[in-house]
Design an enzyme around this catalytic site. Structure first.
Site, PDB file in Angstrom:
ATOM      1  N   GLU A 112     -18.346  -7.026 -10.463  1.00 53.00           N
ATOM      2  CA  GLU A 112     -16.965  -7.496 -10.641  1.00 53.00           C
ATOM      3  C   GLU A 112     -16.018  -6.391 -10.190  1.00 53.00           C
ATOM      4  O   GLU A 112     -16.352  -5.214 -10.298  1.00 53.00           O
ATOM      5  CB  GLU A 112     -16.650  -7.747 -12.124  1.00 53.00           C
ATOM      6  CG  GLU A 112     -17.456  -8.806 -12.824  1.00 53.00           C
ATOM      7  CD  GLU A 112     -17.411  -8.601 -14.350  1.00 53.00           C
ATOM      8  OE1 GLU A 112     -16.313  -8.678 -14.929  1.00 53.00           O
ATOM      9  OE2 GLU A 112     -18.462  -8.357 -14.939  1.00 53.00           O
ATOM     10  N   LYS A 114     -13.012  -3.790 -10.707  1.00 49.76           N
ATOM     11  CA  LYS A 114     -12.451  -3.137 -11.895  1.00 49.76           C
ATOM     12  C   LYS A 114     -10.940  -3.209 -11.761  1.00 49.76           C
ATOM     13  O   LYS A 114     -10.324  -2.446 -11.018  1.00 49.76           O
ATOM     14  CB  LYS A 114     -12.920  -1.690 -11.990  1.00 49.76           C
ATOM     15  CG  LYS A 114     -12.489  -1.013 -13.286  1.00 49.76           C
ATOM     16  CD  LYS A 114     -13.163   0.341 -13.435  1.00 49.76           C
ATOM     17  CE  LYS A 114     -12.931   0.944 -14.798  1.00 49.76           C
ATOM     18  NZ  LYS A 114     -11.528   1.262 -15.063  1.00 49.76           N
ATOM     19  N   ASP A 116      -7.061  -2.864 -12.454  1.00 44.95           N
ATOM     20  CA  ASP A 116      -6.307  -1.746 -12.992  1.00 44.95           C
ATOM     21  C   ASP A 116      -5.151  -2.279 -13.836  1.00 44.95           C
ATOM     22  O   ASP A 116      -4.036  -2.443 -13.360  1.00 44.95           O
ATOM     23  CB  ASP A 116      -5.800  -0.868 -11.848  1.00 44.95           C
ATOM     24  CG  ASP A 116      -5.659   0.563 -12.293  1.00 44.95           C
ATOM     25  OD1 ASP A 116      -5.979   0.860 -13.460  1.00 44.95           O
ATOM     26  OD2 ASP A 116      -5.210   1.387 -11.473  1.00 44.95           O
ATOM     27  N   TYR A 224     -13.612 -10.606 -18.597  1.00 39.69           N
ATOM     28  CA  TYR A 224     -14.851  -9.981 -18.121  1.00 39.69           C
ATOM     29  C   TYR A 224     -15.924  -9.827 -19.205  1.00 39.69           C
ATOM     30  O   TYR A 224     -16.896  -9.113 -19.001  1.00 39.69           O
ATOM     31  CB  TYR A 224     -14.590  -8.646 -17.431  1.00 39.69           C
ATOM     32  CG  TYR A 224     -13.786  -7.636 -18.235  1.00 39.69           C
ATOM     33  CD1 TYR A 224     -14.277  -7.103 -19.411  1.00 39.69           C
ATOM     34  CD2 TYR A 224     -12.549  -7.208 -17.779  1.00 39.69           C
ATOM     35  CE1 TYR A 224     -13.550  -6.171 -20.131  1.00 39.69           C
ATOM     36  CE2 TYR A 224     -11.809  -6.279 -18.493  1.00 39.69           C
ATOM     37  CZ  TYR A 224     -12.317  -5.764 -19.664  1.00 39.69           C
ATOM     38  OH  TYR A 224     -11.598  -4.844 -20.373  1.00 39.69           O
ATOM     39  N   LYS A 312     -16.138   4.021  -8.875  1.00 38.17           N
ATOM     40  CA  LYS A 312     -14.713   4.177  -8.568  1.00 38.17           C
ATOM     41  C   LYS A 312     -14.424   4.284  -7.068  1.00 38.17           C
ATOM     42  O   LYS A 312     -15.241   4.790  -6.301  1.00 38.17           O
ATOM     43  CB  LYS A 312     -14.173   5.428  -9.272  1.00 38.17           C
ATOM     44  CG  LYS A 312     -14.303   5.410 -10.783  1.00 38.17           C
ATOM     45  CD  LYS A 312     -13.449   4.353 -11.410  1.00 38.17           C
ATOM     46  CE  LYS A 312     -12.183   4.735 -12.035  1.00 38.17           C
ATOM     47  NZ  LYS A 312     -11.857   5.735 -12.904  1.00 38.17           N
ATOM     48  N   CYS A 406      24.786  14.863  12.985  1.00 37.61           N
ATOM     49  CA  CYS A 406      23.491  14.288  13.341  1.00 37.61           C
ATOM     50  C   CYS A 406      22.526  15.396  13.766  1.00 37.61           C
ATOM     51  O   CYS A 406      22.864  16.216  14.628  1.00 37.61           O
ATOM     52  CB  CYS A 406      23.672  13.290  14.480  1.00 37.61           C
ATOM     53  SG  CYS A 406      22.101  12.709  15.156  1.00 37.61           S
ATOM     54  N   CYS A 436      24.782   7.992  12.171  1.00 34.90           N
ATOM     55  CA  CYS A 436      25.293   8.865  13.231  1.00 34.90           C
ATOM     56  C   CYS A 436      26.174   8.007  14.120  1.00 34.90           C
ATOM     57  O   CYS A 436      25.774   6.924  14.547  1.00 34.90           O
ATOM     58  CB  CYS A 436      24.114   9.422  14.031  1.00 34.90           C
ATOM     59  SG  CYS A 436      24.567   9.978  15.683  1.00 34.90           S
ATOM     60  N   CYS A 442      23.485   9.533  21.519  1.00 35.92           N
ATOM     61  CA  CYS A 442      22.521  10.208  20.654  1.00 35.92           C
ATOM     62  C   CYS A 442      21.112   9.921  21.171  1.00 35.92           C
ATOM     63  O   CYS A 442      20.712   8.753  21.292  1.00 35.92           O
ATOM     64  CB  CYS A 442      22.676   9.722  19.216  1.00 35.92           C
ATOM     65  SG  CYS A 442      21.386  10.343  18.111  1.00 35.92           S
TER      66      CYS A 442
HETATM   67  S1  IVH Z   1     -16.378  -3.982 -19.032  1.00 38.72           S
HETATM   68  C1  IVH Z   1     -18.603  -2.259 -22.395  1.00 38.72           C
HETATM   69  N1  IVH Z   1     -15.469  -5.026 -16.822  1.00 38.72           N
HETATM   70  O1  IVH Z   1     -12.170  -0.635 -17.539  1.00 38.72           O
HETATM   71  C2  IVH Z   1     -17.871  -2.653 -21.182  1.00 38.72           C
HETATM   72  N2  IVH Z   1     -14.158  -3.368 -17.912  1.00 38.72           N
HETATM   73  O2  IVH Z   1     -13.366   1.965 -18.236  1.00 38.72           O
HETATM   74  C3  IVH Z   1     -16.424  -2.613 -21.372  1.00 38.72           C
HETATM   75  N3  IVH Z   1     -12.030  -2.889 -16.803  1.00 38.72           N
HETATM   76  O3  IVH Z   1     -11.451  -0.647 -20.973  1.00 38.72           O
HETATM   77  C4  IVH Z   1     -15.608  -2.951 -20.230  1.00 38.72           C
HETATM   78  N4  IVH Z   1     -12.258  -4.336 -15.168  1.00 38.72           N
HETATM   79  O4  IVH Z   1      -9.964  -2.031 -19.408  1.00 38.72           O
HETATM   80  C5  IVH Z   1     -15.246  -4.145 -17.806  1.00 38.72           C
HETATM   81  N5  IVH Z   1     -14.750  -6.067 -14.860  1.00 38.72           N
HETATM   82  C6  IVH Z   1     -14.540  -5.192 -15.864  1.00 38.72           C
HETATM   83  C7  IVH Z   1     -13.362  -4.411 -15.929  1.00 38.72           C
HETATM   84  C8  IVH Z   1     -13.214  -3.496 -16.971  1.00 38.72           C
HETATM   85  C9  IVH Z   1     -11.461  -3.424 -15.709  1.00 38.72           C
HETATM   86  C10 IVH Z   1     -11.414  -1.820 -17.614  1.00 38.72           C
HETATM   87  C11 IVH Z   1     -11.326  -2.143 -19.087  1.00 38.72           C
HETATM   88  C12 IVH Z   1     -12.093  -1.077 -19.810  1.00 38.72           C
HETATM   89  C13 IVH Z   1     -12.149   0.013 -18.800  1.00 38.72           C
HETATM   90  C14 IVH Z   1     -13.402   0.821 -19.002  1.00 38.72           C
END
Ligand code: IVH
Length: 545
Positions: A112, A114, A116, A224, A312, A406, A436, A442
């Site tokens: 999935e 991650k 932000d 998630y 990351k 200028c 200008c 120019c």
């Molecule tokens: S799983 C035990 N899945 O990342 C697992 N977290 O660094 C708990 N986050 O606090 C989290 N996307 O805010 C999970 N697909 C995803 C996520 C996700 C973003 C964030 C979440 C968590 C933090 C952990």
């Protein structure tokens, strides 16, 4: 039909449309039809206030402001994730997972993005949303029930049937890139503070004591996982998410299955390539062991699950110093401040300049030369200065002054005036842009004017790139677009990039461009505020040159 049964009918229909729109991504009616149904429901509820229920689609507007948030204890702690930065870290994670399981053999993962944003927990009792909470320290969070109810794609009640009596859904509340841009534009317009990034905007919007403010912000939710559940709802992570989706929970469109760690790496690379084109910001991808039995077997280490990891991406924001602020002159003479930065790598690219747009932006940022700033490079957009880190301001940091002359031609620089006409009255005010006054005298404006004049959508003269135009101007061969038509073979041949064939070609292209449509010609002149559309309108009403 009674008002009551019509209200039920409308709510059911609106819930279905919301589900198709937010969860299935397959809108079934045009927005106008949705609005009509919604307004009918609102009117009926206004006439029959005793029939209003908290799960009605009209109840997403926020309510009374709170004095403080109360605390919520998480029955199941909300954990964080371990990080992988390199491929080697991920392979290492894969080995630890395999070694940690009794049964040898291949392990399946879910993949999935991650997101932000910030983690939230949503508690459903008998299918009704009864509580929303932030993660807090993982054990205790804040009760943000009133706020989560305003997030459009969080179901106020679950769809279908068969849900456990107690179901705690977990996921991320975030702001899309488009929502963030819209919000910041509106904030700037209103003279309110703007947000440095979508994450801050989402956090600032969700943690509002006044839920009416939250309701006005473009927040979204993506589920998630689960916390507390009164009965099992599946035996794999992906199975659980699909079940939640069937009950109306938005889950990621990018959710994928990976047979082994190499497929996880392929997912990471694929999402990494598409990162800039996704409608929301992500800081990595998350891999989880798919089998819940294997998850239980692996368990936890400190506050992190052994069965999941975040891989990351390079950060999109970095700190660096403003070495100087210089001014560039554009096609219309606008004198634009540009920050010269101590070079810094942002998301894999070295950045040493950032646009500052205009003097109002410098004032808004409160920027001085010598300041440490947050630089952000989102997607393919030019790097931006987001914020000054005031705590790091050195002694002797210098304010930025607009040059009175200028920097290219020495002509006077004037502040633009904004002219507003309404009801026959004219009012002027100071603009944010400085210009200008040199026009084609120019060098900077002349070069840009010619680059515009020969461009594809204008006179479409092939064979004249930016570098060649600069050369022709620097060599004194052209002092206006008209001079292009006086160029001779002997003058160009021998210039950098011009051999006999290319010189001939250029002269032919100039010759061939002599009969443009009137609209193109007007556009090519580069009159301030006359773009392609306006040029067409002018050409139509003027008829001929
Ligand atoms: S799983 C035990 N899945 O990342 C697992 N977290 O660094 C708990 N986050 O606090 C989290 N996307 O805010 C999970 N697909 C995803 C996520 C996700 C973003 C964030 C979440 C968590 C933090 C952990």
């Amino acid at each position: 039909m009674t008002a009551e049964s019509r209200i039920h009918e409308l709510r059911h229909e609106l819930d279905q449309h919301n589900y198709r729109y937010y969860v299935l991504d397959e809108p079934s009616v045009p927005d106008a039809e949705y609005d009509r149904l919604f307004n009918e429901l609102k009117a009926l509820e206004a006439e029959n206030p005793h029939l209003v229920t908290p799960d009605s689609p009209t109840q997403r507007v926020g309510g009374q402001a709170l004095a403080a948030f109360s605390q919520v204890r998480h029955e199941v702690p909300m954990l964080s994730l371990g990080n992988a930065f390199e491929e080697a870290d991920l392979r290492e994670f894969g080995r630890r997972v395999v070694d940690g399981l009794d049964q040898p053999g291949a392990v399946d993962f879910s993949c999935e993005p991650k997101l932000d944003g910030l983690a939230v927990s949503l508690l459903y009792r008998d299918g009704q949303l009864v509580q929303g909470a932030t993660r807090g320290d993982g054990t205790t969070g804040e009760d943000i029930s009133a706020n989560v109810r305003t997030v459009r794609n969080i179901p106020l009640k679950l769809q279908g049937e068969g849900w456990p009596a107690v179901l705690e859904v977990r996921g991320e509340v975030y702001m899309s890139k488009a929502g963030f841009d819209r919000l910041n534009a509106a904030q700037a317009e209103a003279g309110a503070k703007t947000f440095a990034n979508p994450r801050n905007a989402a956090a600032g919007s969700l943690r509002q004591l006044d839920s009416k403010i939250t309701a006005s912000r473009p927040l979204e939710f993506c589920c998630y996982g689960v916390g507390q559940v009164s009965e099992s709802i599946g035996d794999s992570h992906i199975g659980v998410l699909e079940q939640l989706k069937a009950w109306g929970m938005p889950i990621s469109r990018e959710l994928k299955h990976a047979a082994g760690i190499e497929e996880c790496l392929a997912y990471y690379r694929d999402i990494g390539e598409r990162r800039n084109n996704l409608p929301y910001e992500i800081d990595g991808v998350v891999f989880k062991v798919n089998s819940l039995a294997s998850q239980r077997e692996l368990g936890f280490r400190a506050r992190e699950p052994r069965w999941a990891i975040a891989h990351k991406f390079p950060a999109m924001e970095e700190l660096t110093e403003v070495l100087d602020v210089e001014f560039q002159v554009g096609r219309t003479g606008a004198v634009t401040p540009v920050a010269r930065l101590k070079p810094v790598k942002v998301a894999g690219v070295t950045v040493s300049n950032a646009t500052l747009h205009n003097m109002d932006e410098i004032a808004r940022l409160g920027l001085r030369i010598g300041d440490t700033v947050i630089i952000r490079r989102a997607g393919d957009v030019i790097p931006q200065v987001m914020q000054v880190v005031l705590e790091r301001r050195p002694e002797g940091a210098r304010p930025v002054a607009v040059p009175s002359e200028c920097p290219v031609c020495g002509s006077q620089v004037e502040r633009t005036q904004l002219v507003k006409r309404s009801k026959g009255k004219e009012t002027t005010s100071e603009g944010a842009v400085y210009r200008c006054v040199g026009r084609l005298a120019c060098g900077a404006q002349l070069k840009q004017a010619i680059i515009h004049y020969v461009s594809r959508r204008a006179m479409d003269i092939d064979g004249l790139g930016e570098k060649s135009v600069e050369q022709l101007v620097d060599e004194g061969l052209i002092g206006s677009p008209a001079d292009l038509y006086k160029l001779e073979f002997e003058q160009i041949v021998g210039l950098e990039g011009f051999a006999e064939v290319s010189s001939r070609k250029l002269l032919d292209a100039i010759e061939a461009s002599k009969r443009p449509s009137l609209a193109r010609f007007i556009y090519a002149l580069g009159i301030p505020d006359v773009g392609e559309e306006t040029a067409k309108v002018l050409a139509r009403s003027l008829g001929s040159l």
